[in-house]
Design a protein around this motif. Structure first.
Motif, short mmCIF file in Angstrom:
data_model
loop_
_atom_site.label_atom_id
_atom_site.label_comp_id
_atom_site.label_asym_id
_atom_site.label_seq_id
_atom_site.Cartn_x
_atom_site.Cartn_y
_atom_site.Cartn_z
N LEU A 23 -4.80 33.15 5.27
CA LEU A 23 -5.28 34.10 4.25
C LEU A 23 -4.16 35.05 3.84
O LEU A 23 -3.99 35.33 2.65
CB LEU A 23 -6.47 34.91 4.78
N LEU A 24 -3.42 35.54 4.82
CA LEU A 24 -2.31 36.46 4.50
C LEU A 24 -1.24 35.76 3.68
O LEU A 24 -0.67 36.34 2.76
CB LEU A 24 -1.73 37.06 5.78
N LEU A 25 -0.94 34.50 4.02
CA LEU A 25 0.06 33.75 3.25
C LEU A 25 -0.41 33.49 1.82
O LEU A 25 0.40 33.39 0.90
CB LEU A 25 0.39 32.42 3.94
N LEU A 26 -1.73 33.38 1.64
CA LEU A 26 -2.28 33.18 0.29
C LEU A 26 -2.32 34.48 -0.52
O LEU A 26 -2.71 34.48 -1.68
CB LEU A 26 -3.68 32.57 0.38
N GLY A 27 -1.95 35.59 0.12
CA GLY A 27 -1.87 36.85 -0.60
C GLY A 27 -3.14 37.68 -0.56
O GLY A 27 -3.27 38.66 -1.28
N ILE A 28 -4.10 37.32 0.29
CA ILE A 28 -5.33 38.10 0.40
C ILE A 28 -5.07 39.26 1.37
O ILE A 28 -4.73 39.04 2.53
CB ILE A 28 -6.50 37.22 0.88
N ASP A 29 -5.22 40.47 0.87
CA ASP A 29 -4.96 41.66 1.68
C ASP A 29 -6.19 41.97 2.51
O ASP A 29 -7.13 42.61 2.05
CB ASP A 29 -4.60 42.84 0.77
N SER A 61 -7.83 46.06 1.33
CA SER A 61 -8.79 45.78 0.26
C SER A 61 -10.19 45.61 0.85
O SER A 61 -10.36 44.94 1.87
CB SER A 61 -8.36 44.50 -0.47
N GLY A 62 -11.19 46.21 0.19
CA GLY A 62 -12.57 46.10 0.67
C GLY A 62 -13.02 44.65 0.74
O GLY A 62 -13.58 44.19 1.74
N TRP A 63 -12.80 43.90 -0.35
CA TRP A 63 -13.18 42.49 -0.37
C TRP A 63 -12.30 41.67 0.58
O TRP A 63 -12.75 40.68 1.16
CB TRP A 63 -13.11 41.92 -1.78
N GLY A 64 -11.08 42.08 0.74
CA GLY A 64 -10.19 41.38 1.66
C GLY A 64 -10.67 41.46 3.10
O GLY A 64 -10.62 40.47 3.84
N VAL A 65 -11.17 42.65 3.46
CA VAL A 65 -11.72 42.82 4.81
C VAL A 65 -12.93 41.94 5.00
O VAL A 65 -13.08 41.26 6.02
CB VAL A 65 -12.06 44.31 5.08
#
Length: 153
Positions: free
Chosen positions: A46-52, A56-60
């Protein structure tokens, strides 16, 4: 621009740590490291795909859902590949009737005698006369942690 680089570094670090944990699990099975390893690998992806997943609220939310799904998948898969058989055990009572070979003189009055049955060595005493090394014997009873044998004619 520092945060994306940090996310990539942390992502790769999680993937590497997860892979090392999987190698540890393969070397010494026991379901100790499989779930954390799988979760780390998925979070790293997920981190490599750029999802923070940190700020980020949605990222969490995405991170938590992916972690739960990865853990559930790992438990399910582990259950599918684990054999359903119970481990084989030898109880002294199951030895009655089996034949073996005397490897240390068996005497009726002591427990110093040794008998090899299959690939396992057992402490034994005889029902009658002493039995010398090299003789075939048959298990007739078990008492405590040793067996009672008689010579096979």
């Amino acid at each position: 621009m520092v945060l994306p680089d940090l996310g990539l570094s942390v992502g790769w670090l999680l993937i590497v740590i997860g892979a090392v944990l999987l190698l540890v699990e393969i070397h010494s099975p026991g379901f100790f490291a499989t779930v954390p390893a799988t979760v780390m690998i998925f979070i790293g992806i997920l981190l490599l795909l750029g999802i923070d997943i940190f700020n980020s609220g949605w990222g969490v939310v995405i991170g938590v859902v992916v972690a739960i799904c990865a853990a559930g998948f790992t438990v399910w898969m582990y259950g599918r590949i684990t054999p359903n058989e119970s481990p084989t055990t030898i109880s002294r009572d199951s030895l009655v009737g089996k034949e073996g070979l005397v490897i240390k003189n068996v005497d009726p009055n002591t427990l110093t005698g040794k008998v090899m049955i299959g690939t396992t060595e057992w402490s034994a005493h005889s029902t009658g006369a002493p039995i010398p090394v090299g003789k075939k014997v048959k298990v007739v009873d078990s008492e405590g942690v040793h067996i009672v044998v008689e010579e096979v004619a």
